[in-house]
Motif scaffolding. Structure first.
Motif, PDB file in Angstrom:
ATOM      1  N   UNK A 132      78.109  -0.892  24.067  1.00 29.73           N
ATOM      2  CA  UNK A 132      77.561  -0.299  25.295  1.00 29.73           C
ATOM      3  C   UNK A 132      78.687   0.309  26.132  1.00 29.73           C
ATOM      4  N   UNK A 133      79.794  -0.413  26.243  1.00 29.28           N
ATOM      5  CA  UNK A 133      80.944   0.097  26.982  1.00 29.28           C
ATOM      6  C   UNK A 133      81.460   1.395  26.369  1.00 29.28           C
ATOM      7  N   UNK A 134      81.512   1.439  25.032  1.00 30.31           N
ATOM      8  CA  UNK A 134      82.000   2.645  24.353  1.00 30.31           C
ATOM      9  C   UNK A 134      81.067   3.831  24.585  1.00 30.31           C
ATOM     10  N   UNK A 135      79.750   3.613  24.432  1.00 30.52           N
ATOM     11  CA  UNK A 135      78.798   4.706  24.620  1.00 30.52           C
ATOM     12  C   UNK A 135      78.781   5.207  26.076  1.00 30.52           C
ATOM     13  N   UNK A 136      79.119   4.337  27.017  1.00 28.74           N
ATOM     14  CA  UNK A 136      79.124   4.721  28.428  1.00 28.74           C
ATOM     15  C   UNK A 136      80.456   5.323  28.881  1.00 28.74           C
ATOM     16  N   UNK A 137      81.471   5.285  28.013  1.00 27.00           N
ATOM     17  CA  UNK A 137      82.770   5.861  28.349  1.00 27.00           C
ATOM     18  C   UNK A 137      82.645   7.372  28.526  1.00 27.00           C
ATOM     19  N   UNK A 157      77.365   8.768  25.269  1.00 27.77           N
ATOM     20  CA  UNK A 157      75.939   8.660  24.952  1.00 27.77           C
ATOM     21  C   UNK A 157      75.164   9.929  25.281  1.00 27.77           C
ATOM     22  N   UNK A 158      75.713  10.782  26.145  1.00 26.05           N
ATOM     23  CA  UNK A 158      74.972  11.939  26.631  1.00 26.05           C
ATOM     24  C   UNK A 158      75.366  13.256  25.970  1.00 26.05           C
TER      25      UNK A 158
END
Length: 341
Positions: free
Chosen positions: A30-35, A43-44
């Motif tokens: 989750x931390x990686x995808x939100x970086x 993530x975007x």
């Protein structure tokens, strides 16, 4: 909507060398995808999730779907090769002796997809819908790249290890009763001493046990057989001589048996845990288990997994339904006390 039966494979994040101290795989992903990269979360923007895994810059993996409900993460891994062309034949000429075969490029601004696999992460529990060519090792490597290379939220050296877990039901309900595990089977038809294999090349994961540790490396089916025979027969020359004697139409079968003998009533869980990790990337059909009472687990049923029926859209799995079915498998394993929440 059409459905097909697939198998959800269970894996668990192993903290070998403490790669994720004080956190879970779910939290680390989750931390990686939100970086953020260039002001946009990974993530975007799909561009941030594409991994070029070869030096030529032609072979790619990426997570297309990504869903975070706060209690779990769901996504996929999609594989494509830049510029890959699809082979076709002229179906209208099937009454001819030979039909022409040609390759067609993908439409402009599109690429052909080789394969798609799906994954669900809950804490350190991982549930995987493998494809024919994308297995657990692919997910390990992709998540390792995402966390340590792309997001750079963990320092190198860093490696995700997703261990399998043996199913107690495979040996009558008690893993401590396991007395042996057999690895292997038919290696390949028509092997030759120069390393060529007639027919489609087969790739397997060769597992070796050395001084109590398990090391894994990729080798062709022929190379695996040749190496083991070299050790048994005293050298590569003797192995080559033996392999030349195998008839071209014959199938070479080679198995490695790991057994336990003890006067104790129970076998220590540690060696089994090491095998769960070390043998995690072998195909299910390559493992057989034998228990103290003579019970033999069905081939391929030694590790935790559950068949599910998923909806399909054409030939593709519906990712929304896949996520629901994988969550149901998690809940089932927790309810039956095969894993802890």
């Amino acid at each position: 909507m059409p459905k097909k039966t697939v198998v959800v494979h269970y894996r668990r994040m192993e903290h070998i060398g403490e790669p994720l101290p004080g956190t879970t795989l779910e939290a680390a992903c989750r931390e990686a995808f939100c970086t953020q990269i260039d002001g946009t979360r990974i993530a975007d923007r799909l561009r941030h999730r594409i991994w070029t895994r070869d030096q030529a810059g032609e072979d790619y993996l990426f997570a297309n779907f990504y869903h975070d409900d706060g209690a779990s993460l769901f996504g996929d891994v999609t594989h494509f090769t830049k510029g890959h062309m699809q082979a076709l034949f002229q179906a209208g000429l099937i009454d001819e002796p030979v039909v022409p075969i040609r390759q067609m490029p993908a439409p402009e601004d599109m690429e052909y997809i080789h394969s798609i696999m799906y994954w669900l992460i809950v804490s350190n529990h991982v549930f995987i819908l493998q494809s024919q060519s994308l297995k657990t090792r692919t997910l390990e490597d992709y998540l390792t790249w995402l966390i340590s290379d792309k997001a750079a939220t963990r320092a190198k050296p860093f490696q995700i290890v997703l261990s399998s877990k043996f199913d107690p039901a495979a040996v009558g309900g008690d893993l401590s009763n396991i007395t042996g595990i057999t690895i292997g089977g038919i290696i390949a038809p028509g092997v030759e001493a120069d390393g060529e294999v007639e027919g489609p090349a087969q790739h397997v994961l060769h597992e070796a046990v050395q001084r109590g540790a398990i090391t894994a490396r990729r080798a062709s089916a022929f190379a695996q057989a040749r190496e083991i025979l070299s050790t048994l027969l005293g050298g590569s020359a003797q192995a080559d001589e033996y392999l030349r004697s195998v008839p071209q139409e014959a199938e070479l079968s080679l198995e490695v048996h790991i057994g336990y003998k003890s006067r104790k009533r129970k076998i220590d869980r540690a060696p089994l845990k090491a095998l769960e990790t070390g043998l995690r990337n072998l195909d299910d059909g390559d493992l057989k288990v034998t228990a103290r009472d003579g019970h033999k687990g069905p081939d391929g049923d030694i590790r935790l997994r559950e068949p599910v029926s998923v909806e399909t859209i054409g030939a593709l799995i519906n990712p929304v339904d896949a996520r629901e079915k994988m969550l149901a498998v998690y809940q089932s394993l927790v309810k039956n006390e095969k894993i802890a929440p």
